[in-house]
Enzyme design. Structure first.
Site: not given
Ligand SMILES: Cc1ncc(COP(=O)(O)O)c(C=O)c1O
Length: 407
Positions: A119, A362, A221, A195
């Protein structure tokens, strides 16, 4: 009937007379009554600025905030509360590591290894570090089933200073082999930033067992409110890192020209913190534990198998990543419909009350690697039902017809 559905008010509402079929859980999950109540109760009965006041209400708010930290510590099996930092979300947690660790402990010629599926939140911070410090980003490329072949893992070597990896890809749903990555990284003297944004809602995450150096996730999430996230870091690393954000609350003493900083975790928590969010996160953890990860994993694996099977019977559908459910596959399904832009697919499904995601998720470097600009994504959670999937599949069958394309 899914026994948990009744706990989620929004899932029991109708839109334009249609039941909401919510399949965008990788973006954010819905919130159960108990989380909504916990946040509401906090603001009704206990709200005050934590760590600052010497009066009863502030002491109570501080206690609730610190209790939430202990709940997270137990949930991820960290050694100490001081290793659990509250942030706004996974993105902020990852930026904290990049700016506070990366900018100070990564240097010229060092390599930062990461799967190309990361991401942007676990990719851009490392691009910034690499550019600033003269380090090199080394990408690991998954195979067509979304797995990382050995030859890609072999890229983790003596020059690697840091490995950044999502436990679960938010596009392919792959569960990456974190234990093996950590073993290789530590053998090379590198630190591992995990992550967990897409894993901790679905699987237990034990930071001690995984032996990761940092782990980041977002509350929203995993049933909690938006605006609260977590960074776990090993104490010795956090202690040697300078603060990321500076300001109130994170200092020990400030003079005109200099400052000393508070011990962990306050050193990394500048300004007024999101106590309501932390309380909501503790309630979400409580709810997840009551449902139980065994139930969550079993329910989702069945739903995933059902979804993938249904999709395999439809013509004109391409699924990205593994097309079979299993231990290395989480309930995130990216797909495209031949000849139809993913945004059109999402809009047509919306007219049937089905909420899916469409876009690059993303993860633009992964999109390029897959040879597409965008995909549709249906992502599951334990409150979804086979009926949800049936409605989704029925709606999907209509998409090409709507646009005058052959069935
Ligand atoms: C794998 C992963 N990492 C990081 C994030 C970032 O999360 P946030 O937007 O809550 O900071 C996401 C969000 O979709 C994600 O899917």
């Amino acid at each position: 009937m899914n026994p948990y559905l009744k706990d989620f008010p929004i899932l029991n509402t109708k839109r334009d007379g249609k039941r909401l079929v919510y399949l965008d859980n990788a973006a954010t999950t819905q919130k159960p009554d108990s989380v909504l109540r916990a946040v509401d109760d906090y603001y009704r009965s206990s709200n005050a600025n934590p760590h600052r006041g010497l009066y009863g209400l502030s002491i109570r708010a501080t206690q609730m905030y610190e209790d939430a930290r202990s709940a997270v510590r137990k949930f991820i099996n960290a050694e100490k509360d001081s290793e659990v930092l509250f942030t706004r979300n996974a993105s902020e947690s990852l930026n904290l590591v990049a700016y506070s660790y990366g900018m100070h402990f990564i240097g010229e010629g060092d390599e930062i290894a990461l799967p190309v599926s990361e991401h942007h939140s676990n990719l851009l911070p490392w691009q910034m570090v690499a550019k600033a410090k003269g380090a090199k980003l080394v990408y690991l490329y998954p195979d067509k089933n979304g797995r990382l072949p050995q030859k890609e893992l072999d890229k983790i070597g003596p020059k690697t200073a840091l490995v950044a990896v999502a436990q679960v890809s938010n596009v392919l749903g792959t569960v990456y082999p974190v234990e093996e990555i950590v073993r290789r990284a530590h053998a090379a003297g590198a630190v591992v930033v995990l992550d967990c944004a897409q894993s901790i809602p679905h699987y237990p995450v034990d930071v001690k067992k995984l032996d990761v150096d940092f782990a980041a996730f977002s509350g929203h999430k995993m049933l909690a409110p938006m605006g609260i996230g977590v960074l776990y870091g090993k104490e010795d690393l956090l202690n040697k890192m300078p603060p990321f954000l500076t300001g109130g609350e994170m200092i020990e003493y400030v003079s005109e020209q200099d400052a000393t900083f508070a011990p962990l975790p306050q050193k990394f928590e500048a300004g007024t913190q999101n106590v309501g969010g932390a309380v909501g996160l503790a309630a979400a953890i409580d709810y997840i534990q009551k449902v139980g990860y065994d139930t969550i994993m079993k329910t989702e694996e069945e739903l995933l198998a059902y979804t993938l099977d249904g999709l395999s019977k439809l013509p004109h559908i391409t699924v990205y990543g593994d097309t079979k459910a299993g231990e290395q596959r989480c309930g995130v399904v990216s797909f495209n419909v031949d000849g139809v832009h993913p945004h059109d697919v999402a809009s047509i499904l919306d007219s049937d009350g089905v909420a899916i995601r469409a876009g690059h998720h993303c993860a633009q470097p992964l999109m390029k690697y897959l040879g597409v600009n965008a995909t549709c994504r249906a992502s599951l959670y334990f409150y979804n039902t086979k009926e949800d999937i049936d409605i989704f599949l029925e709606s999907l069958k209509k998409v090409r017809g709507w646009l005058g394309l052959g069935a």
